[in-house]
Design an enzyme around this catalytic site. Sequence first.
Site, PDB file in Angstrom:
ATOM      1  N   GLU A   1       4.486  -4.480   8.726  1.00  0.00           N
ATOM      2  CA  GLU A   1       3.157  -4.424   8.115  1.00  0.00           C
ATOM      3  C   GLU A   1       2.727  -5.784   7.556  1.00  0.00           C
ATOM      4  O   GLU A   1       1.538  -5.995   7.310  1.00  0.00           O
ATOM      5  CB  GLU A   1       3.131  -3.386   7.003  1.00  0.00           C
TER       6      GLU A   1
ATOM      7  N   HIS B   1       0.816  -1.227   0.000  1.00  0.00           N
ATOM      8  CA  HIS B   1       0.000   0.000   0.000  1.00  0.00           C
ATOM      9  C   HIS B   1       0.856   1.287   0.000  1.00  0.00           C
ATOM     10  O   HIS B   1       0.455   2.314   0.557  1.00  0.00           O
ATOM     11  CB  HIS B   1      -0.986   0.009   1.170  1.00  0.00           C
TER      12      HIS B   1
ATOM     13  N   HIS C   1      10.734  -3.370   4.251  1.00  0.00           N
ATOM     14  CA  HIS C   1      11.209  -2.011   3.990  1.00  0.00           C
ATOM     15  C   HIS C   1      11.495  -1.291   5.296  1.00  0.00           C
ATOM     16  O   HIS C   1      10.884  -1.569   6.326  1.00  0.00           O
ATOM     17  CB  HIS C   1      10.224  -1.203   3.139  1.00  0.00           C
TER      18      HIS C   1
ATOM     19  N   HIS D   1      -2.259   5.340   9.397  1.00  0.00           N
ATOM     20  CA  HIS D   1      -1.043   6.161   9.379  1.00  0.00           C
ATOM     21  C   HIS D   1      -1.279   7.551   9.967  1.00  0.00           C
ATOM     22  O   HIS D   1      -0.620   8.510   9.581  1.00  0.00           O
ATOM     23  CB  HIS D   1      -0.509   6.284   7.950  1.00  0.00           C
TER      24      HIS D   1
END
Length: 279
Positions: free
Chosen positions: A240, A12, A193, A59
Amino acid sequence: MAKIVGGINVTHVPYLGRAIAGNLQQEPYWKPFFDGFPPVQAWLDTVKPDVAVVVYNDHGLNFFLDKMPTFAIGAAPEYNNADEGWGIPTVAPFAGDVDLSWHLVDSLIEAEFDLTTCQEMLVDHAFTLPIEMLWPGRGPKTIRTVPICQNTVQFPLPSPKRCLAFGRAIGKAIEAWESDARVVVLGTGGLSHQLDGKRAGFINKAFDLEFMDKLVTDPDWISRYSVTDIVELTGTQGVELLNWVTCRGALGDKVRTIHTNYHIPISNTAAGLLAMETA
């Protein structure tokens, strides 16, 4: 009763929204990622889900470091998108499914998962972009939605084992819902990441690919790892992938792979796509 037709796990990254807005999907940088979607879109056209239960991490639109629930679920008739500051155009509201939301709330609390229930809820790129990519040109009645947020931002985080159990409870609840609806479960985020610190730019392709394989064939494999292990293996934002774990838990013991795609990097992120059909 309702039927779970399958699940889709997908990256995403906010930058994807800029690519969609600019019609850049066939540019060399973006093409290897976006070329993964037509087979999954075709599968969705075949199985025709009525509702998408979307497992993702917020977020900052709803929850920030001062208020961070481990698990939160939307129970609203509609979910609005808002400007997050990434330069992504805001999109039209998403229809909710209040009946399924409250059924999940009741069932999951009875299964001893403590939830924050949100009767008003904004949805950010982690929710909007996967839907935009899976249902391009989405109309207001394309699919009803139920957002489920997991904390992958601030420690303590739920363990992979806990997320797998949470997913299994979600799946059991959906299958006990008195409806003829067809449900697809989405898990969004990741894969490996790290966007800050000494390991900024870290990607672990070998672990990502093993994780994607084991998620299909042996989902309990991920339970051997702690949250600290996951951070070490995938980076601070790589956790995530817990959203992928919850999605997989909802699908039952056996699934069949519809399509997979893996591409690095998209905005310093290992970008993955995994669509699974329930057996």
